[in-house]
Design an enzyme around this catalytic site. Structure first.
Site, short mmCIF file in Angstrom:
data_model
loop_
_atom_site.label_atom_id
_atom_site.label_comp_id
_atom_site.label_asym_id
_atom_site.label_seq_id
_atom_site.Cartn_x
_atom_site.Cartn_y
_atom_site.Cartn_z
N TYR A 91 0.83 -1.21 0.00
CA TYR A 91 0.00 0.00 0.00
C TYR A 91 0.86 1.26 0.00
O TYR A 91 1.81 1.38 0.78
CB TYR A 91 -0.89 -0.02 1.24
CG TYR A 91 -2.01 1.00 1.23
CD1 TYR A 91 -3.18 0.76 0.54
CD2 TYR A 91 -1.89 2.19 1.94
CE1 TYR A 91 -4.22 1.67 0.54
CE2 TYR A 91 -2.93 3.11 1.95
CZ TYR A 91 -4.09 2.86 1.26
OH TYR A 91 -5.12 3.77 1.27
N SER A 186 1.39 -7.70 1.83
CA SER A 186 0.38 -6.75 2.28
C SER A 186 -0.61 -6.49 1.13
O SER A 186 -1.24 -7.43 0.64
CB SER A 186 1.04 -5.47 2.78
OG SER A 186 0.12 -4.67 3.49
N GLN A 187 -0.75 -5.23 0.67
CA GLN A 187 -1.63 -4.99 -0.47
C GLN A 187 -1.23 -5.86 -1.66
O GLN A 187 -2.08 -6.41 -2.37
CB GLN A 187 -1.57 -3.52 -0.89
CG GLN A 187 -2.37 -3.23 -2.15
CD GLN A 187 -2.17 -1.80 -2.63
OE1 GLN A 187 -3.06 -0.97 -2.46
NE2 GLN A 187 -1.02 -1.50 -3.21
N ASP A 272 0.59 -8.85 14.15
CA ASP A 272 0.37 -7.89 13.07
C ASP A 272 -0.88 -7.04 13.36
O ASP A 272 -1.99 -7.57 13.35
CB ASP A 272 0.19 -8.65 11.75
CG ASP A 272 0.19 -7.73 10.54
OD1 ASP A 272 0.02 -6.51 10.71
OD2 ASP A 272 0.34 -8.25 9.41
N HIS A 301 3.72 -6.70 11.08
CA HIS A 301 3.40 -6.66 9.65
C HIS A 301 4.60 -6.96 8.76
O HIS A 301 4.44 -7.18 7.57
CB HIS A 301 2.78 -5.31 9.29
CG HIS A 301 2.06 -5.31 7.98
ND1 HIS A 301 1.11 -6.26 7.65
CD2 HIS A 301 2.17 -4.49 6.90
CE1 HIS A 301 0.65 -6.03 6.43
NE2 HIS A 301 1.27 -4.98 5.95
#
Length: 340
Positions: A91, A186-187, A272, A301
């Site tokens: 992101y 992640s994203q 996370d 994360h």
């Protein structure tokens, strides 16, 4: 700290709620619309100081026929079409600098690092692809742009771009179209899951600490960004929760996972706060294909960090020898394996 469910419950955890009844039709029509525009992948060589890799500046047409930028890195002097890894950014990030993300090509893969449209100014890696589509009022960020209708939502465009990236890399001379994998963290992990559910014939999937999974739970159990953008929007647009949650159900990685067949590697950090562990387990446990999972009990994360990269390289390494990627259904927790 551990703020989500205990591990024994996470191992069995599943999201409640089905995909929208028209989920498959929605994505089929979205991709058909995009395919009405020429893909037109272009790869222009770029001069760099690198002596072991060649780099091309790639452009292809994504959602709406809009140009999307990417870097293609390949080992210099490699013979024959190569297995390819398509990587999607986290992101706020884009494809980055030409000198970043050299590991996959150094290992022998053709490596396509793809922009996320409109992003690349809030993370550590710059982007070069605009998003020419506007939206109604939205909270700063990308999570609420066009969020009251799946047809106008930002991630509809981003996911179509991700599938078109797979199609674009398969059209390049340097790539063996039968040996293409998708990866991301992640994203990027969420986009990899979406591509896995929508693109046929992928050879492998790596979803590290994936975002955009079990979103209805995520927005109620964490106040970390980017998920926090959604309740902030709803705190102002108080009567729009039904429309917002409906839109989010069309981009949820749990539903894409149920439609994915390629062998997959997931990773998760049990501390996370950005992508709560239960949301990752929900996608992993709903994945239709064979999958492995790495669990990092004392990480957030970042997941396993470089250990995740090492595991990802090992997971997809068979493609370099013309062998299929395999997942054994294992869950590895702090160095201990068990059937999953």
């Amino acid at each position: 700290m551990h703020v989500d469910l205990p591990l024994d419950r996470l191992l069995e955890y599943r999201a409640t709620g089905d995909a929208p009844a028209d989920f498959d039709d929605f994505w089929r029509s979205s991709l058909d619309e995009a395919r009405g525009h020429a893909l037109d992948p272009r790869a222009v060589p770029v001069r760099t100081a690198l002596r072991t890799l060649d780099v091309c500046d790639v452009t292809f047409n994504g959602y709406g026929g809009h140009p999307v930028r990417a870097w293609l890195r390949t080992p210099r002097g490699a013979d024959g079409p190569l297995p390819a890894v398509v990587e999607f950014p986290g992101y706020g990030n884009g494809r980055g600098d030409v000198l970043e993300a050299l590991e996959w090509a150094s290992a022998g893969f053709a490596h396509l690092t793809v922009d996320a449209r409109g992003q690349g100014a809030a993370g550590s890696r710059a982007g070069a692809t605009p998003d020419p589509v506007g939206s109604a009022p939205a909270f700063p960020g990308f999570m609420t742009r066009g969020i009251e209708d799946p047809a106008t939502y930002y991630y509809r465009r981003a996911i179509v771009d991700a599938v078109r990236a797979v199609e674009a890399v398969r059209a390049l001379d340097a790539v063996d179209p039968a040996r293409v994998a998708v990866v991301g963290g992640s994203q990027g992990g969420g986009l990899a899951l979406a591509a896995a559910g929508l693109a046929d014939g992928l050879a492998g999937v790596v979803a590290r600490v994936p975002f955009l999974c079990h979103i209805d739970r995520a927005i109620t159990v964490t106040d970390a960004h980017p998920y926090a953008e959604i309740p902030r929007y709803l705190s102002v647009h108080r009567t729009r929760a039904g429309a917002v949650l409906r839109t989010l159900s069309y981009v949820d990685g749990v539903h894409f996972a149920a439609r994915a067949a390629a062998p997959a590697l997931f990773t998760v950090g049990l501390m996370d706060p950005v992508c709560p562990p239960s949301t990752v387990f929900a996608a992993h446990n709903n994945y239709a294909g064979a999958r492995d999972l790495l669990v990092w009990p004392y990480n957030a994360h970042e997941g396993g960090g470089v250990a995740d990269l090492r595991a990802s390289l090992d997971f997809l390494a068979p493609l370099l020898d013309g062998r299929p990627v395999t997942a054994r259904g294992t869950v590895t927790v702090h160095g201990e394996s068990s059937g999953g």
